[in-house]
Design a protein around this motif. Structure first.
Motif, short mmCIF file in Angstrom:
data_model
loop_
_atom_site.label_atom_id
_atom_site.label_comp_id
_atom_site.label_asym_id
_atom_site.label_seq_id
_atom_site.Cartn_x
_atom_site.Cartn_y
_atom_site.Cartn_z
N GLY A 1 79.31 172.56 56.88
CA GLY A 1 77.93 172.58 57.38
C GLY A 1 77.29 171.23 57.27
O GLY A 1 76.10 171.08 57.52
N GLY B 1 80.90 170.75 49.82
CA GLY B 1 81.72 169.69 49.24
C GLY B 1 82.61 170.16 48.10
O GLY B 1 82.94 171.35 47.96
N GLN C 1 81.96 170.48 45.04
CA GLN C 1 81.32 171.39 44.07
C GLN C 1 81.50 172.85 44.49
O GLN C 1 81.65 173.74 43.65
CB GLN C 1 79.84 171.04 43.83
CG GLN C 1 78.94 171.02 45.04
CD GLN C 1 78.96 169.69 45.77
OE1 GLN C 1 79.92 168.92 45.69
NE2 GLN C 1 77.91 169.40 46.52
N GLY D 1 87.14 171.28 56.04
CA GLY D 1 85.99 170.52 55.54
C GLY D 1 86.29 169.05 55.63
O GLY D 1 87.38 168.65 56.08
N VAL E 1 86.08 167.85 50.57
CA VAL E 1 86.47 169.27 50.50
C VAL E 1 87.99 169.38 50.48
O VAL E 1 88.58 170.11 49.66
CB VAL E 1 85.90 170.04 51.73
CG1 VAL E 1 86.44 171.46 51.80
CG2 VAL E 1 84.38 170.04 51.70
N THR F 1 91.53 177.08 62.35
CA THR F 1 91.70 176.42 61.05
C THR F 1 93.16 175.98 60.97
O THR F 1 94.07 176.80 60.80
CB THR F 1 91.34 177.38 59.91
OG1 THR F 1 90.10 177.99 60.25
CG2 THR F 1 91.23 176.64 58.60
N THR G 1 95.71 169.27 59.34
CA THR G 1 95.43 167.93 59.88
C THR G 1 96.22 166.90 59.08
O THR G 1 96.97 167.25 58.17
CB THR G 1 93.93 167.61 59.77
OG1 THR G 1 93.57 167.70 58.39
CG2 THR G 1 93.08 168.57 60.57
N1 LIG Z 1 91.06 171.20 60.44
C1 LIG Z 1 90.29 172.18 60.84
O1 LIG Z 1 90.76 173.28 61.09
C2 LIG Z 1 88.81 171.95 60.98
C3 LIG Z 1 87.97 172.96 61.49
C4 LIG Z 1 86.59 172.72 61.54
C5 LIG Z 1 86.07 171.51 61.09
N2 LIG Z 1 86.92 170.57 60.61
C6 LIG Z 1 86.41 169.32 60.03
O2 LIG Z 1 85.54 169.69 58.98
C7 LIG Z 1 84.72 168.59 58.69
C8 LIG Z 1 83.31 169.04 58.37
O3 LIG Z 1 82.70 168.00 57.69
P1 LIG Z 1 81.18 167.94 57.35
O4 LIG Z 1 80.97 166.68 56.56
O5 LIG Z 1 80.39 168.14 58.58
O6 LIG Z 1 80.89 169.20 56.46
P2 LIG Z 1 81.45 169.71 55.05
O7 LIG Z 1 80.76 171.00 54.81
O8 LIG Z 1 82.93 169.68 55.02
O9 LIG Z 1 80.97 168.65 53.98
C9 LIG Z 1 79.64 168.52 53.59
C10 LIG Z 1 79.58 168.32 52.11
O10 LIG Z 1 80.31 167.16 51.74
C11 LIG Z 1 79.78 166.64 50.53
N3 LIG Z 1 79.65 165.18 50.64
C12 LIG Z 1 79.10 164.49 51.66
N4 LIG Z 1 79.14 163.17 51.36
C13 LIG Z 1 79.70 163.05 50.14
C14 LIG Z 1 80.01 161.94 49.30
N5 LIG Z 1 79.75 160.69 49.66
N6 LIG Z 1 80.59 162.19 48.10
C15 LIG Z 1 80.88 163.46 47.72
N7 LIG Z 1 80.59 164.54 48.48
C16 LIG Z 1 80.01 164.32 49.68
C17 LIG Z 1 78.43 167.26 50.33
O11 LIG Z 1 78.48 168.07 49.21
C18 LIG Z 1 78.19 168.11 51.57
O12 LIG Z 1 77.61 169.34 51.22
C19 LIG Z 1 84.79 167.63 59.84
O13 LIG Z 1 85.56 166.51 59.42
C20 LIG Z 1 85.57 168.44 60.89
O14 LIG Z 1 86.34 167.60 61.70
C21 LIG Z 1 88.26 170.77 60.53
#
Ligand SMILES: NC(=O)c1ccc[n+]([C@@H]2O[C@H](COP(=O)([O-])OP(=O)(O)OC[C@H]3O[C@@H](n4cnc5c(N)ncnc54)[C@H](O)[C@@H]3O)[C@@H](O)[C@H]2O)c1
Ligand SMILES: N[C@H](CO)Cc1c[nH]c[nH+]1
Ligand SMILES: [Zn+2]
Length: 426
Positions: A127, A184, A186, A208, A212, A364, A367
């Motif tokens: 998100g 993230g 946490q 993520g 993540v 899902t 990668t």
């Molecule tokens: N491989 C798959 O099947 C698939 C499917 C959907 C999405 N994705 C990928 O998922 C990802 C989603 O990423 P997102 O960032 O939008 O959301 P996310 O929910 O994965 O990450 C957000 C969280 O990352 C943490 N965060 C952010 N910056 C940080 C830092 N500097 N240090 C520590 N924690 C930190 C925070 O806690 C935040 O809540 C994208 O890279 C997308 O390409 C992959």
């Protein structure tokens, strides 16, 4: 997009590197987050939500009131679209149920295997930059079909402390009631170790960003299972001269817009097509609301020309992309040669975004080259397969001597005796 003309196989290893940070570079930060959550539970989640998501949370849990308020915020048009996706994803994953087959391996010796849902699962829904409610369908539907008993959803809150209304609507549609406001590393820590209010789960699912993904990989060393490393999105498109450059550019940008650490790769057997696609990408990216994100991803991205489509598919197999699009005249021929990728999109009318939302396959996917040794999420990911066997007296008489001899040969006399003691009483 950096371009490479006719690279030799010796150069491919360098070209297949991903732009994401290595696990080792992230390990210390993620471990610090784990320690905080282990020591201070929900209080740490609240503190980290303030730090990383800029959210002030009174509680880490979504209330029923918040869900009730979210439902009318989602338009009927979107609810109907979600139903289309729901039906197709359900149909595709229902078909993955494995029928119980009783096999008589020899007369009187019957074996079978049954799938049982993993009891407690955690679903991580990204998100950070986009509320991926489609990912909730991709994880929640197979979890339901598998019969998982406890489902905990974790997703990062917005700066106002709320969870996106469509994520809440989709959770409600799936019957998921435990929704944790955490993102993230946490969130992964809370699901893996538990807190005073979060139950520890047996397996954690969901894609993520790199934090993540690193956290998921680290909890596996502590005995918690994960689906796979599903990090920043990727697509590799192989196109010949029959491809429409506008279609290809749109497909490349559809994954580039996910995040600055996404990678898109264009591979072709035509220098003219490379030029056309580069021009189309430049035109289309300027129109995107997420132009800056997509441009950052494009800086990490490649355009490669090979002499033949055979080299193109060999390169793709070495790269092992999350998604592979075969934008060629006869995709069936190349499809036969695919050995390493998460999901394949065949022909000129199969955009990758259809698989992201609604065709029925799971989005899902592995990668960062993990398609070499992992599959994407499926019904199998949510079940354990338990084997059963039952022998009749006659069955034991038939198989017993072989077991006695083998046990004797391994020097395991109690094993032998478990058979002998029975044979003596038949
Ligand atoms: N491989 C798959 O099947 C698939 C499917 C959907 C999405 N994705 C990928 O998922 C990802 C989603 O990423 P997102 O960032 O939008 O959301 P996310 O929910 O994965 O990450 C957000 C969280 O990352 C943490 N965060 C952010 N910056 C940080 C830092 N500097 N240090 C520590 N924690 C930190 C925070 O806690 C935040 O809540 C994208 O890279 C997308 O390409 C992959
Ligand atoms: N392409 C992502 C998987 O890499 C999934 C997704 C969700 N929403 C849009 N796309
Ligand atoms: Zn996508």
């Amino acid at each position: 997009m950096k371009t490479y003309l006719y690279p030799s196989p010796a150069e491919w290893a360098a070209l297949t590197q991903r732009p994401v940070q290595k696990l080792d570079q992230l390990r210390a930060g993620v471990q610090h987050t784990f320690d905080l959550v282990k020591e201070r539970g929900d209080a740490a989640l609240i503190e980290l939500a303030a730090k990383f998501d800029k959210a002030g949370l009174p509680s880490v849990w979504v209330t029923q009131d918040e869900v009730d308020q979210a439902i009318p915020q989602v338009s009927q048009e979107l609810k109907d679209a979600i139903e289309v996706a729901y039906a197709n994803i359900s149909k595709f994953h229902e078909a993955q149920r494995e029928p119980v087959q009783q096999i008589e391996t020899m007369p009187g010796v019957t074996c079978y295997r049954k799938s049982v849902g993993i009891q407690k699962v955690g679903l991580y829904i990204p998100g950070g930059t986009a509320p991926l409610f489609s990912t909730l369908l991709m994880l929640g539907i197979p979890a339901q079909i598998a019969g998982c008993k406890e489902i905990v959803l974790a997703t990062p809150p917005g700066a106002d402390g709320s969870i996106n209304a469509t994520i809440l609507y989709t959770a409600n549609r799936l019957g998921i009631t435990r929704i944790l406001k955490a993102g993230g590393a946490q969130a992964i820590a809370a699901l893996a170790f538990g807190t005073e209010t979060v139950p520890a789960v047996d397996k954690i699912f969901g894609p993520g960003n790199q934090y993540v993904t690193a956290a998921k990989q680290m909890v596996t060393q502590l005995g918690v299972a994960i689906d796979m490393p599903a990090g920043p999105s990727e697509v590799l498109v192989i196109a010949d001269e029959t491809a429409d450059a506008d279609f290809v550019a749109a497909d490349l940008l559809s994954q580039a817009e996910h995040g600055p650490d996404s990678q898109v790769v264009f591979v072709t057997n035509s220098e003219k097509q490379l030029k056309n696609v580069q021009e189309a990408v430049a035109r289309q990216v300027a129109e995107l609301p997420r132009q800056t994100v997509a441009e950052q991803a494009l800086n990490n991205s490649l355009g490669v020309v090979f002499s033949t489509l055979q080299e193109a598919i060999d390169f793709s197999n070495q790269y092992a992309p999350e998604h592979l699009i075969l934008a060629v005249d006869i995709p069936e021929v190349l499809a036969e040669q695919v050995t390493q990728t998460g999901s394949v999109f065949m022909g000129h009318f199969s955009p990758e975004s259809v698989g992201d939302y609604a065709s029925g396959t799971n989005h899902t996917l592995p990668t960062n080259g993990y398609a070499r040794n992992y599959s994407g999420v499926s019904l199998d990911s949510f079940v354990k397969k338990i084997t059963f066997q039952q022998l009749s007296k006659e069955g034991l008489q038939r198989i017993g001597p072989a077991v006695e001899i083998m046990a004797e040969a391994e020097g395991l006399h109690a094993h032998k005796h478990a058979v002998t003691v029975r044979l003596a009483k038949i």
